[in-house]
Design an enzyme around this catalytic site. Structure first.
Site, mmCIF file in Angstrom:
data_model
loop_
_atom_site.group_PDB
_atom_site.id
_atom_site.type_symbol
_atom_site.label_atom_id
_atom_site.label_comp_id
_atom_site.label_asym_id
_atom_site.label_seq_id
_atom_site.Cartn_x
_atom_site.Cartn_y
_atom_site.Cartn_z
ATOM 1 N N GLY A 94 -4.405 -44.235 -86.876
ATOM 2 C CA GLY A 94 -4.363 -45.492 -86.483
ATOM 3 C C GLY A 94 -3.492 -46.384 -88.197
ATOM 4 O O GLY A 94 -2.848 -47.333 -87.412
ATOM 5 N N SER A 115 -18.477 -50.375 -98.268
ATOM 6 C CA SER A 115 -17.373 -51.190 -97.547
ATOM 7 C C SER A 115 -17.512 -52.855 -98.391
ATOM 8 O O SER A 115 -18.876 -53.369 -98.675
ATOM 9 C CB SER A 115 -17.691 -52.310 -95.791
ATOM 10 O OG SER A 115 -17.053 -52.834 -96.200
ATOM 11 N N LYS A 116 -16.583 -53.369 -98.985
ATOM 12 C CA LYS A 116 -17.461 -55.072 -99.560
ATOM 13 C C LYS A 116 -16.437 -55.711 -98.552
ATOM 14 O O LYS A 116 -16.611 -57.091 -99.397
ATOM 15 C CB LYS A 116 -15.779 -54.698 -100.493
ATOM 16 C CG LYS A 116 -15.591 -53.700 -101.847
ATOM 17 C CD LYS A 116 -15.183 -53.643 -103.034
ATOM 18 C CE LYS A 116 -15.242 -52.756 -104.243
ATOM 19 N NZ LYS A 116 -16.678 -53.012 -105.111
ATOM 20 N N LYS A 171 -10.795 -47.234 -85.089
ATOM 21 C CA LYS A 171 -9.368 -47.761 -85.067
ATOM 22 C C LYS A 171 -9.411 -47.149 -83.562
ATOM 23 O O LYS A 171 -8.578 -48.076 -82.895
ATOM 24 C CB LYS A 171 -9.439 -47.515 -85.726
ATOM 25 C CG LYS A 171 -9.398 -48.162 -86.682
ATOM 26 C CD LYS A 171 -8.683 -48.629 -88.378
ATOM 27 C CE LYS A 171 -8.951 -48.786 -89.143
ATOM 28 N NZ LYS A 171 -7.745 -48.815 -90.518
ATOM 29 N N GLY A 222 -7.290 -49.720 -102.396
ATOM 30 C CA GLY A 222 -6.805 -50.009 -101.281
ATOM 31 C C GLY A 222 -7.587 -51.147 -101.317
ATOM 32 O O GLY A 222 -7.276 -52.002 -100.332
ATOM 33 N N ALA A 234 -1.226 -39.609 -89.970
ATOM 34 C CA ALA A 234 -0.684 -40.205 -88.936
ATOM 35 C C ALA A 234 -1.379 -41.110 -87.172
ATOM 36 O O ALA A 234 -1.244 -40.366 -86.445
ATOM 37 C CB ALA A 234 -0.111 -38.609 -88.223
#
EC number: 1.1.1.25
Length: 267
Positions: free
Chosen positions: A125, A14-15, A65, A236, A123
């Site tokens: 979160g 993760s950034k 999530k 992303g 489909a």
């Protein structure tokens, strides 16, 4: 000093920490943002520990999530609508869940023309967040791989948004008219696999923009295939900045400097 961070599995890639830390520094806010769980740690244990430490807020990513909802005290309207949370704020000991993924995604794109045909694969979160926040006039078509859960997802999307989920195989005959193709699944996050084979990108509208919500240092196979067929692509990171800025505003009641956040992500 207030403590913020991220939970999910995996999160080592993760950034978010460097991005949120840059935003905190720019705003002169005395707080920290770090990765908040270890690989394999159970969600119930994570939440118990975060409550005990009185964490001020945190982001939530795959696979928590939706699973996190029973552990929260309250949901805002958007999170309740889509039954998914990516942002949590501690308000006087109450953990309140929000959804900023959809807002962050659409704000990261140029202004879309009415009638733009968008094919969204997924489909879960992230997909529901995009559907919930979609601009008026965008024609959304939702696709998912057929599995034992397909009918559950179908009924869920029909009830929430009055939109029909289509089998992924049916996308083949619609690719020529798609303006934006989005992978909103986690396929490609842990491995070098694409949700669609190369030959599907060869059929896709030549002017289409191809987007993968998965973000990692190396390009996903989904985007590699798209580039090999000369399509425009977007990873992303723009959505990461958009949803992160919205989370920042929820936590700190001030607008984040997105230019600073974006700059922090340049290796």
């Amino acid at each position: 000093m207030d403590k913020y961070g991220l939970i999910g599995d995996p999160i080592g890639h993760s950034k978010s920490p460097q991005m949120q830390t840059a935003a905190l520094k720019n705003a002169n806010i005395a707080a920290t943002y770090t990765l908040l769980n270890e690989p394999g740690e159970m969600l119930a244990d994570i939440i118990t520990r975060l409550r005990a430490s009185n964490v001020a807020g945190f982001n939530v990513t795959t696979p928590f999530k939706q699973a996190i909802i029973p552990f929260l005290d309250e949901l805002d309207v958007s999170a309740a609508n889509i039954q998914a949370v990516n942002t949590v704020k501690n308000v006087a000991g109450k953990l309140i869940g929000y959804s900023t993924d959809g807002i962050g995604f659409w704000q990261s794109l140029p202004l879309l023309k009415p009638g733009t045909n968008v094919a969204l694969i997924g489909a879960g979160g992230a997909a529901k967040s995009l559907i919930d926040a979609a601009p008026v006039g965008v024609n959304l078509r939702i696709f998912n791989r057929e599995s034992p859960e397909f009918n559950v997802h179908y009924a869920d999307l029909k009830e929430l948004f009055n939109i029909e989920l289509q089998p992924l195989a049916s996308l083949h005959n619609q690719l020529a008219e798609i303006d934006i193709l989005i992978n909103a699944t986690s396929v490609g996050l842990r491995d070098n696999v694409s949700i669609l084979p190369l030959n599907e990108f060869e059929i896709l509208n030549r002017e289409a923009l191809v987007i993968d919500l998965v973000y990692k240092h190396q390009q996903t196979q989904f985007l590699t295939f798209a580039k090999s067929t000369n399509h425009q692509t977007l990873g992303g990171l723009p959505m990461l900045v958009g949803q992160g800025a919205a989370s920042f505003e929820i936590w700190h009641q001030q607008v984040a400097n997105t230019k600073v956040m974006q700059a922090s992500l340049i290796d």
